[in-house]
Design a protein around this motif. Structure first.
Motif, PDB file in Angstrom:
ATOM      1  N   GLN A 271       0.818  -1.208   0.000  1.00 43.86           N
ATOM      2  CA  GLN A 271       0.000   0.000   0.000  1.00 43.86           C
ATOM      3  C   GLN A 271       0.862   1.272   0.000  1.00 43.86           C
ATOM      4  O   GLN A 271       0.577   2.245   0.694  1.00 43.86           O
ATOM      5  CB  GLN A 271      -0.958  -0.009   1.193  1.00 43.86           C
ATOM      6  CG  GLN A 271      -1.914  -1.201   1.191  1.00 43.86           C
ATOM      7  CD  GLN A 271      -2.920  -1.147   2.315  1.00 43.86           C
ATOM      8  OE1 GLN A 271      -3.440  -0.069   2.639  1.00 43.86           O
ATOM      9  NE2 GLN A 271      -3.228  -2.292   2.911  1.00 43.86           N
ATOM     10  N   GLY A 272       1.935   1.247  -0.793  1.00 43.85           N
ATOM     11  CA  GLY A 272       2.767   2.428  -0.949  1.00 43.85           C
ATOM     12  C   GLY A 272       3.832   2.611   0.109  1.00 43.85           C
ATOM     13  O   GLY A 272       4.506   3.638   0.138  1.00 43.85           O
ATOM     14  N   VAL A 273       4.016   1.616   0.998  1.00 50.54           N
ATOM     15  CA  VAL A 273       5.021   1.703   2.048  1.00 50.54           C
ATOM     16  C   VAL A 273       5.940   0.492   1.953  1.00 50.54           C
ATOM     17  O   VAL A 273       5.472  -0.638   1.759  1.00 50.54           O
ATOM     18  CB  VAL A 273       4.369   1.751   3.452  1.00 50.54           C
ATOM     19  CG1 VAL A 273       5.440   1.774   4.545  1.00 50.54           C
ATOM     20  CG2 VAL A 273       3.452   2.960   3.568  1.00 50.54           C
ATOM     21  N   ASN A 274       7.252   0.710   2.086  1.00 44.94           N
ATOM     22  CA  ASN A 274       8.209  -0.393   2.053  1.00 44.94           C
ATOM     23  C   ASN A 274       8.274  -1.108   3.394  1.00 44.94           C
ATOM     24  O   ASN A 274       8.390  -0.466   4.447  1.00 44.94           O
ATOM     25  CB  ASN A 274       9.615   0.113   1.696  1.00 44.94           C
ATOM     26  CG  ASN A 274       9.827   0.224   0.205  1.00 44.94           C
ATOM     27  OD1 ASN A 274       8.965  -0.166  -0.586  1.00 44.94           O
ATOM     28  ND2 ASN A 274      10.945   0.762  -0.204  1.00 44.94           N
ATOM     29  N   PHE A 275       8.211  -2.445   3.333  1.00 47.37           N
ATOM     30  CA  PHE A 275       8.392  -3.282   4.517  1.00 47.37           C
ATOM     31  C   PHE A 275       9.604  -4.168   4.269  1.00 47.37           C
ATOM     32  O   PHE A 275       9.702  -4.808   3.225  1.00 47.37           O
ATOM     33  CB  PHE A 275       7.151  -4.129   4.788  1.00 47.37           C
ATOM     34  CG  PHE A 275       5.985  -3.340   5.329  1.00 47.37           C
ATOM     35  CD1 PHE A 275       5.710  -3.332   6.692  1.00 47.37           C
ATOM     36  CD2 PHE A 275       5.164  -2.602   4.492  1.00 47.37           C
ATOM     37  CE1 PHE A 275       4.649  -2.603   7.201  1.00 47.37           C
ATOM     38  CE2 PHE A 275       4.105  -1.863   4.978  1.00 47.37           C
ATOM     39  CZ  PHE A 275       3.849  -1.870   6.346  1.00 47.37           C
ATOM     40  N   ARG A 276      10.502  -4.185   5.242  1.00 48.87           N
ATOM     41  CA  ARG A 276      11.744  -4.955   5.115  1.00 48.87           C
ATOM     42  C   ARG A 276      11.596  -6.228   5.952  1.00 48.87           C
ATOM     43  O   ARG A 276      11.665  -6.206   7.176  1.00 48.87           O
ATOM     44  CB  ARG A 276      12.920  -4.107   5.598  1.00 48.87           C
ATOM     45  CG  ARG A 276      14.268  -4.735   5.447  1.00 48.87           C
ATOM     46  CD  ARG A 276      15.361  -3.652   5.472  1.00 48.87           C
ATOM     47  NE  ARG A 276      15.136  -2.674   6.513  1.00 48.87           N
ATOM     48  CZ  ARG A 276      15.574  -2.801   7.770  1.00 48.87           C
ATOM     49  NH1 ARG A 276      16.223  -3.879   8.132  1.00 48.87           N
ATOM     50  NH2 ARG A 276      15.356  -1.854   8.653  1.00 48.87           N
ATOM     51  N   PHE A 277      11.367  -7.362   5.257  1.00 46.35           N
ATOM     52  CA  PHE A 277      11.129  -8.639   5.937  1.00 46.35           C
ATOM     53  C   PHE A 277      12.452  -9.345   6.221  1.00 46.35           C
ATOM     54  O   PHE A 277      13.348  -9.381   5.381  1.00 46.35           O
ATOM     55  CB  PHE A 277      10.220  -9.529   5.098  1.00 46.35           C
ATOM     56  CG  PHE A 277       8.788  -9.079   5.103  1.00 46.35           C
ATOM     57  CD1 PHE A 277       7.918  -9.520   6.084  1.00 46.35           C
ATOM     58  CD2 PHE A 277       8.321  -8.194   4.136  1.00 46.35           C
ATOM     59  CE1 PHE A 277       6.598  -9.096   6.100  1.00 46.35           C
ATOM     60  CE2 PHE A 277       7.017  -7.760   4.151  1.00 46.35           C
ATOM     61  CZ  PHE A 277       6.140  -8.217   5.140  1.00 46.35           C
ATOM     62  N   ILE A 278      12.551  -9.916   7.419  1.00 50.84           N
ATOM     63  CA  ILE A 278      13.764 -10.599   7.859  1.00 50.84           C
ATOM     64  C   ILE A 278      13.381 -12.022   8.267  1.00 50.84           C
ATOM     65  O   ILE A 278      12.698 -12.231   9.273  1.00 50.84           O
ATOM     66  CB  ILE A 278      14.408  -9.865   9.055  1.00 50.84           C
ATOM     67  CG1 ILE A 278      14.558  -8.376   8.752  1.00 50.84           C
ATOM     68  CG2 ILE A 278      15.758 -10.496   9.398  1.00 50.84           C
ATOM     69  CD1 ILE A 278      14.831  -7.528   9.970  1.00 50.84           C
ATOM     70  N   ASP A 279      13.790 -12.991   7.442  1.00 46.52           N
ATOM     71  CA  ASP A 279      13.590 -14.403   7.783  1.00 46.52           C
ATOM     72  C   ASP A 279      14.731 -14.819   8.705  1.00 46.52           C
ATOM     73  O   ASP A 279      15.900 -14.549   8.428  1.00 46.52           O
ATOM     74  CB  ASP A 279      13.588 -15.252   6.512  1.00 46.52           C
ATOM     75  CG  ASP A 279      13.340 -16.724   6.807  1.00 46.52           C
ATOM     76  OD1 ASP A 279      12.783 -17.031   7.887  1.00 46.52           O
ATOM     77  OD2 ASP A 279      13.715 -17.566   5.976  1.00 46.52           O
ATOM     78  N   THR A 280      14.391 -15.486   9.808  1.00 48.14           N
ATOM     79  CA  THR A 280      15.397 -15.789  10.822  1.00 48.14           C
ATOM     80  C   THR A 280      15.546 -17.291  11.027  1.00 48.14           C
ATOM     81  O   THR A 280      14.702 -18.088  10.616  1.00 48.14           O
ATOM     82  CB  THR A 280      15.018 -15.151  12.174  1.00 48.14           C
ATOM     83  OG1 THR A 280      13.774 -15.719  12.630  1.00 48.14           O
ATOM     84  CG2 THR A 280      14.867 -13.643  12.038  1.00 48.14           C
ATOM     85  N   ALA A 281      16.636 -17.641  11.691  1.00 48.24           N
ATOM     86  CA  ALA A 281      16.864 -19.048  12.035  1.00 48.24           C
ATOM     87  C   ALA A 281      15.814 -19.510  13.036  1.00 48.24           C
ATOM     88  O   ALA A 281      15.374 -18.748  13.900  1.00 48.24           O
ATOM     89  CB  ALA A 281      18.266 -19.214  12.627  1.00 48.24           C
ATOM     90  N   GLY A 282      15.410 -20.780  12.908  1.00 50.45           N
ATOM     91  CA  GLY A 282      14.412 -21.337  13.808  1.00 50.45           C
ATOM     92  C   GLY A 282      14.915 -21.409  15.244  1.00 50.45           C
ATOM     93  O   GLY A 282      16.078 -21.718  15.502  1.00 50.45           O
ATOM     94  N   ILE A 283      14.026 -21.090  16.187  1.00 52.82           N
ATOM     95  CA  ILE A 283      14.386 -21.098  17.599  1.00 52.82           C
ATOM     96  C   ILE A 283      14.193 -22.504  18.167  1.00 52.82           C
ATOM     97  O   ILE A 283      13.081 -23.047  18.172  1.00 52.82           O
ATOM     98  CB  ILE A 283      13.519 -20.087  18.392  1.00 52.82           C
ATOM     99  CG1 ILE A 283      13.682 -18.682  17.796  1.00 52.82           C
ATOM    100  CG2 ILE A 283      13.878 -20.103  19.870  1.00 52.82           C
ATOM    101  CD1 ILE A 283      12.721 -17.663  18.368  1.00 52.82           C
ATOM    102  N   ARG A 284      15.281 -23.099  18.613  1.00 50.49           N
ATOM    103  CA  ARG A 284      15.222 -24.419  19.243  1.00 50.49           C
ATOM    104  C   ARG A 284      16.524 -24.658  20.002  1.00 50.49           C
ATOM    105  O   ARG A 284      17.511 -23.939  19.841  1.00 50.49           O
ATOM    106  CB  ARG A 284      15.029 -25.515  18.197  1.00 50.49           C
ATOM    107  CG  ARG A 284      16.224 -25.699  17.258  1.00 50.49           C
ATOM    108  CD  ARG A 284      16.102 -26.974  16.472  1.00 50.49           C
ATOM    109  NE  ARG A 284      17.239 -27.177  15.557  1.00 50.49           N
ATOM    110  CZ  ARG A 284      17.511 -28.322  14.955  1.00 50.49           C
ATOM    111  NH1 ARG A 284      16.724 -29.370  15.166  1.00 50.49           N
ATOM    112  NH2 ARG A 284      18.541 -28.429  14.141  1.00 50.49           N
TER     113      ARG A 284
END
Length: 457
Positions: A271-284
């Protein structure tokens, strides 16, 4: 400033190219390489002519053999130009050869190649724009979505300048009241503003500066992209979700636990705004040293994120939930129940967090999740009149000005003398002037005194 400068204003390789020339000899130099008399061209109108290489055995009756290109030339007479100087824009074909040839001819006839940002620098030095507007030019060029474009346009049109002008007037009024008190304190028949009125004005200024400074967090988020951390246990579908959101196979997807060992980032426009997605290592729990480092980076990503997507595919334990909730303190947390095509359960129905059920693999309810993410960002509805601070230099100046005005407030409350208060007020004025490049002079303070107060009436 006495030089005439030239530079390409467009990237080479396109259908058309624009070359900009500015300075006292701009029209005369372009006239030397044009087949028509540029001095006769109507200002602000494009005129068709040719660029001619008069060094290549130029002969009047053989002009066609020396033509470099057919062009449109626009003349801008000072001060009605971007730089405030005489300027000329040459619109030619976008061939690298043609652009370089035209620049070569301009330099041969007396131009020099412009330094980076020199046209905008001249616009500032000639009073066409202030410093904040000059910085907005770079932001406008770099804008990558509707929101960053709106913010840059607002600043370019003088949004921050108008706000600072209001602050400047308020500070000048306060300074003038104190100067009046100092300069005419021996006149018993004159009435001055009491300290409560001065304190009221100072508090209004403080609130105004604070509001502008607080907008910086939103401005930076819009400008750099709102960070969203995708977290959860191993193999819950975080990488699949990232790929689905990006519409690209950005992250490796595998049924093997612990595949993602490091953070993976990419940006999308919602919707006209940049979102910076960060995929992370699984927590275990793990003994693998590399995976442990990845998990630590997961926690670091949560700390830096504005929004946290907690992806689950089974009923989480109370311990897991409390851990995520604690890690996501002061963040917007969205719980994402993945794999609804395989797993059926309703987790955490009593918690006060958004819960979105999706299938990252099949794309079910992804648009619903995107809407939840956009709402969690809490971006104000932007208009051309909105003033949001996006520049770190402006933010630093506002913080320092706020500290100075806070000292004034403390001084008024402690009944300090006017000369001490005046010093902090002048400092606040000078700091705010750094943003636009303006200055405050003693004559301006004196003029304001006599403009607004009747001394010796």
């Amino acid at each position: 400033m006495n030089d005439t400068i030239c530079a390409p204003a467009t990237a080479p390789g396109g259908a058309l190219g624009i070359i900009r020339v500015s300075g006292p000899q701009a029209v005369e130099i372009v006239n030397q390489i044009a087949s028509a008399d540029v001095n006769t061209f109507s200002p602000n109108f494009e005129t068709f002519t040719h660029i001619v290489d008069k060094y290549a055995n130029f002969e009047k009756d053989k002009i066609s053999s020396n033509i470099v290109d057919e062009v449109m030339i626009t003349v801008f007479r000072a001060p009605h130009s971007y730089t405030g100087e005489d300027s000329v824009e040459i619109s030619c074909h976008g061939s690298r050869y043609i652009i370089n040839k035209v620049l070569e001819l301009l330099v041969k006839h007396g131009c020099r190649m412009a330094e980076p940002g020199e046209f905008t620098k001249r616009a500032y030095l000639n009073g066409k724009i202030d410093l904040s507007q000059a910085e907005a030019v770079a932001d406008l060029i770099a804008s990558s979505n509707k929101a960053t474009h709106q913010l840059a346009m607002s600043q370019l049109r003088g949004g921050i300048t108008s706000e600072l002008s209001l602050l400047r007037d308020q500070l000048l009024k306060l300074t003038s009241l104190l100067e009046l008190e100092l300069d005419f304190s021996d006149h018993e028949d004159l009435e001055f503003a009491d300290r409560s009125e001065l304190l009221s004005i100072a508090n209004k200024i403080n609130n105004h500066i604070t509001r502008l400074a607080r907008s910086f967090e939103t401005g930076q988020a819009i400008k750099q992209g709102i960070p969203v951390a995708i977290v959860g246990k191993t193999n819950v579908g975080k990488s699949t979700l990232l790929n689905r959101l990006l519409h690209d196979d950005r992250a490796i997807v595998s049924d093997i636990h612990g595949t993602t060992r490091d953070t993976i980032e990419d940006t999308i426009d919602l919707q006209g705004v940049n979102f910076r997605f960060i995929d992370t290592a699984g927590i275990r729990q793990t003994t693998d040293q590399v995976e442990k480092i990845g998990i630590e980076r997961t926690f670091s990503a949560i700390d830096k994120a504005r929004i946290v997507l907690w992806v689950i595919d089974e009923e989480p334990s109370t311990k897991e939930f409390n851990n995520i909730k604690q890690r996501s303190k002061n963040k917007k947390l969205i719980i994402v129940q993945n794999k609804i095509d395989k797993v059926k359960f309703t987790p955490l129905t009593t918690v006060n967090f958004p819960l979105i059920t999706i299938s990252a693999k099949q794309g079910t309810n992804i648009s619903q999740l995107e809407q939840a993410i956009y709402q969690a960002a809490d971006i104000p509805a932007l208009s051309d009149s909105d003033v949001i601070v996006t520049n770190a230099r402006h933010y630093d100046a506002l913080i320092r000005a706020n500290e100075a005005i806070q000292r004034v407030i403390d001084g008024l409350q402690q009944q300090l003398s006017g000369d001490l208060l005046s010093e902090d007020l002048r400092q606040a004025l000078e700091i705010l002037a750094e943003i636009t490049g303006g200055q405050i002079t003693p004559n301006e303070v004196l003029g304001n005194i006599f403009k607004n107060f009747c001394v010796g009436k």
